[in-house]
Design a protein around this motif. Structure first.
Motif, PDB file in Angstrom:
ATOM      1  N   GLY A   1      58.447  52.903  46.237  1.00  0.00           N
ATOM      2  CA  GLY A   1      59.889  52.932  46.415  1.00  0.00           C
ATOM      3  C   GLY A   1      60.353  52.095  47.590  1.00  0.00           C
ATOM      4  N   SER A   2      61.645  52.054  47.760  1.00  0.00           N
ATOM      5  CA  SER A   2      62.237  51.263  48.838  1.00  0.00           C
ATOM      6  C   SER A   2      63.506  51.937  49.326  1.00  0.00           C
ATOM      7  N   GLY A   3      64.026  51.409  50.425  1.00  0.00           N
ATOM      8  CA  GLY A   3      65.265  51.942  50.980  1.00  0.00           C
ATOM      9  C   GLY A   3      65.013  53.051  51.978  1.00  0.00           C
ATOM     10  N   SER A   4      66.042  53.357  52.759  1.00  0.00           N
ATOM     11  CA  SER A   4      65.951  54.400  53.770  1.00  0.00           C
ATOM     12  C   SER A   4      67.293  55.090  53.919  1.00  0.00           C
ATOM     13  N   VAL A   5      67.243  56.346  54.294  1.00  0.00           N
ATOM     14  CA  VAL A   5      68.460  57.062  54.652  1.00  0.00           C
ATOM     15  C   VAL A   5      69.050  56.418  55.896  1.00  0.00           C
ATOM     16  N   PRO A   6      70.344  56.057  55.881  1.00  0.00           N
ATOM     17  CA  PRO A   6      70.938  55.440  57.067  1.00  0.00           C
ATOM     18  C   PRO A   6      71.070  56.453  58.203  1.00  0.00           C
TER      19      PRO A   6
ATOM     20  N   THR B   1      63.741  58.774  56.571  1.00  0.00           N
ATOM     21  CA  THR B   1      62.963  58.551  55.358  1.00  0.00           C
ATOM     22  C   THR B   1      61.475  58.515  55.663  1.00  0.00           C
ATOM     23  N   GLU B   2      61.103  57.853  56.739  1.00  0.00           N
ATOM     24  CA  GLU B   2      59.691  57.784  57.105  1.00  0.00           C
ATOM     25  C   GLU B   2      59.141  59.181  57.412  1.00  0.00           C
ATOM     26  N   LEU B   3      59.949  59.999  58.069  1.00  0.00           N
ATOM     27  CA  LEU B   3      59.507  61.350  58.416  1.00  0.00           C
ATOM     28  C   LEU B   3      59.256  62.184  57.163  1.00  0.00           C
ATOM     29  N   VAL B   4      60.235  62.246  56.263  1.00  0.00           N
ATOM     30  CA  VAL B   4      60.060  63.107  55.085  1.00  0.00           C
ATOM     31  C   VAL B   4      58.987  62.551  54.150  1.00  0.00           C
ATOM     32  N   THR B   5      58.836  61.238  54.113  1.00  0.00           N
ATOM     33  CA  THR B   5      57.765  60.647  53.302  1.00  0.00           C
ATOM     34  C   THR B   5      56.403  61.031  53.863  1.00  0.00           C
ATOM     35  N   ALA B   6      56.257  60.974  55.171  1.00  0.00           N
ATOM     36  CA  ALA B   6      54.975  61.303  55.797  1.00  0.00           C
ATOM     37  C   ALA B   6      54.597  62.756  55.584  1.00  0.00           C
ATOM     38  N   VAL B   7      55.561  63.679  55.747  1.00  0.00           N
ATOM     39  CA  VAL B   7      55.203  65.095  55.624  1.00  0.00           C
ATOM     40  C   VAL B   7      54.931  65.471  54.166  1.00  0.00           C
ATOM     41  N   LEU B   8      55.651  64.858  53.223  1.00  0.00           N
ATOM     42  CA  LEU B   8      55.336  65.099  51.813  1.00  0.00           C
ATOM     43  C   LEU B   8      53.951  64.554  51.471  1.00  0.00           C
TER      44      LEU B   8
ATOM     45  N   SER C   1      63.525  61.074  50.085  1.00  0.00           N
ATOM     46  CA  SER C   1      64.775  61.150  50.841  1.00  0.00           C
ATOM     47  C   SER C   1      65.825  61.941  50.074  1.00  0.00           C
ATOM     48  N   MET C   2      65.944  61.662  48.775  1.00  0.00           N
ATOM     49  CA  MET C   2      66.942  62.348  47.960  1.00  0.00           C
ATOM     50  C   MET C   2      66.629  63.840  47.842  1.00  0.00           C
ATOM     51  N   TRP C   3      65.340  64.172  47.722  1.00  0.00           N
ATOM     52  CA  TRP C   3      64.945  65.563  47.593  1.00  0.00           C
ATOM     53  C   TRP C   3      65.327  66.372  48.827  1.00  0.00           C
ATOM     54  N   CYS C   4      65.340  65.718  49.981  1.00  0.00           N
ATOM     55  CA  CYS C   4      65.736  66.415  51.209  1.00  0.00           C
ATOM     56  C   CYS C   4      67.251  66.539  51.324  1.00  0.00           C
ATOM     57  N   GLY C   5      67.977  65.840  50.480  1.00  0.00           N
ATOM     58  CA  GLY C   5      69.420  66.027  50.440  1.00  0.00           C
ATOM     59  C   GLY C   5      69.798  67.158  49.512  1.00  0.00           C
TER      60      GLY C   5
ATOM     61  N   ARG D   1      82.421  62.344  68.144  1.00  0.00           N
ATOM     62  CA  ARG D   1      81.937  63.714  68.155  1.00  0.00           C
ATOM     63  C   ARG D   1      80.447  63.722  67.808  1.00  0.00           C
ATOM     64  N   PRO D   2      79.751  64.834  68.007  1.00  0.00           N
ATOM     65  CA  PRO D   2      78.321  64.887  67.693  1.00  0.00           C
ATOM     66  C   PRO D   2      78.043  64.408  66.278  1.00  0.00           C
ATOM     67  N   THR D   3      76.997  63.611  66.130  1.00  0.00           N
ATOM     68  CA  THR D   3      76.655  63.030  64.832  1.00  0.00           C
ATOM     69  C   THR D   3      75.194  63.349  64.516  1.00  0.00           C
ATOM     70  N   PRO D   4      74.967  64.414  63.745  1.00  0.00           N
ATOM     71  CA  PRO D   4      73.593  64.789  63.412  1.00  0.00           C
ATOM     72  C   PRO D   4      73.020  63.873  62.344  1.00  0.00           C
ATOM     73  N   LEU D   5      71.776  64.115  61.984  1.00  0.00           N
ATOM     74  CA  LEU D   5      71.142  63.378  60.901  1.00  0.00           C
ATOM     75  C   LEU D   5      71.885  63.659  59.591  1.00  0.00           C
ATOM     76  N   PRO D   6      71.880  62.717  58.646  1.00  0.00           N
ATOM     77  CA  PRO D   6      72.642  62.897  57.409  1.00  0.00           C
ATOM     78  C   PRO D   6      72.084  63.971  56.478  1.00  0.00           C
ATOM     79  N   VAL D   7      70.848  64.359  56.658  1.00  0.00           N
ATOM     80  CA  VAL D   7      70.256  65.492  55.941  1.00  0.00           C
ATOM     81  C   VAL D   7      69.556  66.358  56.982  1.00  0.00           C
TER      82      VAL D   7
END
Length: 395
Positions: free
Chosen positions: A32-37, A43-50, A79-83, A348-354
Motif C-alpha cells: 500500500g501507499s499513502g499516510s494519514v496527514p 500510519t507508520e505506527l499503526v502499520t508497525a504494531v499490526l 490507517s483506515m482501520w484505526c479510523g 487550539r489544541p490539535t490532536p492526531l486525526p485518529v
C-alpha cells in the motif's frame, strides 16, 4: 528481521525492531501507499504494531507445527482501520463524545476535560461549580490555571489534562520516568501444563478463553483482534456502563456480561469466570483488583499459569503512575496536541486525526497476548506482560 517494502519504510522498520528486538522473525511485507496527514508518523505506527501482532500469530502457528508464514500489512488499510472498523448502513452511531467533553481555554493555557464517564463528568462539574452547559463551563474554566484545574479535577475523581509542550513533557519527572520504561514488561506468572492445541490457521485462537475487563479504547481493540482470530472473548461491564458511541466498534466478535463487582455474588461469578479463562485483559489502576479481593496471588491461585495483560495510561513508574487517562488526555499531557497546534498553525489544541495511541497500544497488547500464548505452548509457563504508557507510543 527482514522487512520487504515497496517504498521507504525506515520508520516502520525501526518501530518493529523496538517491539520485536533482534531475534529472527517471519518476513514482514509492507504494502500500500499513502499516510494519514499528521505531524507524527501515525500510519507508520499503526502499520508497525499490526505487523507485530501478525508476527506473533505466525510464530504461534509455527510452534504448533505449521509453516512459518510471512506477514503482510497494507499501510492504507491499517490507517483506515484505526479510523473506523465499520460503515453504518442506514443508521448513524451516536456521537463518541459527551456534550461537554473537550478542550477549554484556562487563564494560562488549555485543558481537556474527559467527561464520557458519568463519574468523571460529575467530578469536573462539581469542581467548576457549573451546570452541564459548554458556555458556562468555558466561563468557569477561565478562572483557573490549567495545572491547578487539572489537579483539582483529578483529586475529585475526574479525568483532565493541561496541555504541555513536548519539551515540557520530556523534562518532567513523569516524562523522564516513562522514557526509561520498557515498551512491554514481561513477568513470569508461574508454571502450568502447556496443554494440546490444535490450531486452525484460519482461526488460530479458536477455543482460547479471554476475559476482557477493559473499557475504551486500547484494551477493547486488543480483545477485538483476539476475537477476530477465533478467541472466545467475554467482556465484563458494570450494569450502569454505557458508551453507545463506541460499542459497535469495540464489541465485534465478543460476548458480554454485566456484573456489579461491589456485590459479593457478582464477585464470586467473576472468580468462576477467571478460573476458566486462558487470558485476562484489564486496565484497572494499581490496587483496584486487590480491593475486590483479587490481588495477584489470589488470581494466580484461581488460575495458575494465567496469561495476564494489563496497561496503564501514564506508565508504571513516576508521580503520575496509576492516574486515570485516555488517548485524548495523554496527547494533551505528552505534547502531541500542542505540537499539532504549533506545526499546523492552529489556534487550539490539535490532536492526531485518529486515536492512534489507543489503537497502537491495543495491537501491542494483542501481540503480547499471542506471544505469551506461544511461550506457554512451548514451555508450559504462564506470562504476564504489561504494556507501557500510551504516551511513549505516540512520540
Amino acid at each position: 528481521m527482514t522487512v520487504a517494502v515497496n517504498q521507504s519504510s525506515e520508520t516502520i522498520a525501526h518501530m518493529l525492531a523496538e517491539i520485536l528486538g533482534d531475534e529472527p522473525v517471519p518476513e514482514v511485507r509492507i504494502a500500500g501507499s499513502g499516510s494519514v496527514p499528521a505531524v507524527f508518523p501515525v500510519t507508520e505506527l499503526v502499520t508497525a504494531v499490526l505487523a507485530a501482532a501478525g508476527v506473533a500469530v505466525s510464530e504461534l502457528l509455527a510452534t504448533a507445527g505449521s509453516e512459518l508464514r510471512p506477514v503482510t500489512v497494507d499501510r492504507r488499510l491499517a490507517s483506515m482501520w484505526c479510523g473506523s472498523s465499520l460503515r453504518p448502513d442506514g443508521w448513524q452511531p451516536p456521537p463518541p463524545w459527551d456534550a461537554v467533553a473537550g478542550d477549554y481555554q484556562a487563564a494560562d493555557g488549555w485543558i481537556r476535560l474527559h467527561t464520557n464517564a458519568p463519574d468523571h463528568r460529575a467530578a469536573a462539574l462539581s469542581v467548576l461549580g457549573a451546570p452541564p452547559e459548554r458556555e458556562q463551563i468555558a466561563a468557569a474554566v477561565l478562572g483557573w490555571s490549567a495545572a491547578e484545574l487539572e489537579t483539582a479535577v483529578v483529586q475529585a475523581g475526574g479525568c483532565a489534562a493541561a496541555m504541555q509542550s513536548l519539551a515540557e513533557w520530556e523534562a518532567s519527572e513523569q516524562g523522564r520516568s516513562v522514557a526509561a520504561e520498557q515498551l512491554i514488561r514481561w513477568e513470569d506468572t508461574g508454571g502450568t501444563a502447556a496443554g494440546e492445541l490444535r490450531l486452525n490457521p484460519e482461526q488460530p485462537l479458536a477455543g482460547l478463553r479471554v476475559l476482557d475487563l477493559t473499557r475504551v479504547l486500547a484494551g477493547p481493540i486488543a480483545t477485538r483482534f483476539l476475537a477476530s482470530l477465533g478467541a472466545d472473548v467475554l467482556r465484563v461491564d458494570p450494569p450502569w456502563w454505557d458508551e453507545p458511541g463506541i460499542v459497535p466498534e469495540v464489541m465485534l466478535g465478543k460476548r458480554s456480561v454485566r456484573l456489579d463487582l461491589r456485590e459479593i455474588g457478582d464477585r464470586e461469578r467473576l472468580r468462576a469466570l477467571l478460573a476458566e479463562a486462558d487470558v485476562l485483559v484489564h486496565g484497572y489502576r494499581p490496587g483496584a483488583l486487590a480491593g475486590l479481593g483479587l490481588d495477584r496471588a489470589t488470581r494466580e491461585g484461581i488460575r495458575p499459569g494465567l496469561i495476564e495483560i494489563c496497561l496503564d495510561a501514564y506508565g508504571w513508574t513516576g508521580p503520575l503512575a496509576g492516574r486515570r487517562g485516555f488517548d485524548s488526555i495523554v496527547q494533551m499531557s505528552a505534547g502531541i496536541a500542542d505540537a499539532g497546534m504549533r506545526v499546523l498553525g492552529r489556534e487550539r489544541p490539535t490532536p492526531l486525526p485518529v486515536q492512534a495511541l489507543d489503537h497502537a497500544t491495543g495491537y501491542l497488547m494483542a501481540h503480547a497476548a499471542v506471544r505469551a500464548l506461544e511461550t506457554r505452548l512451548r514451555s508450559g509457563r504462564g506470562a504476564g506482560p504489561r504494556s507501557r504508557s500510551h504516551a511513549q507510543l505516540g512520540c
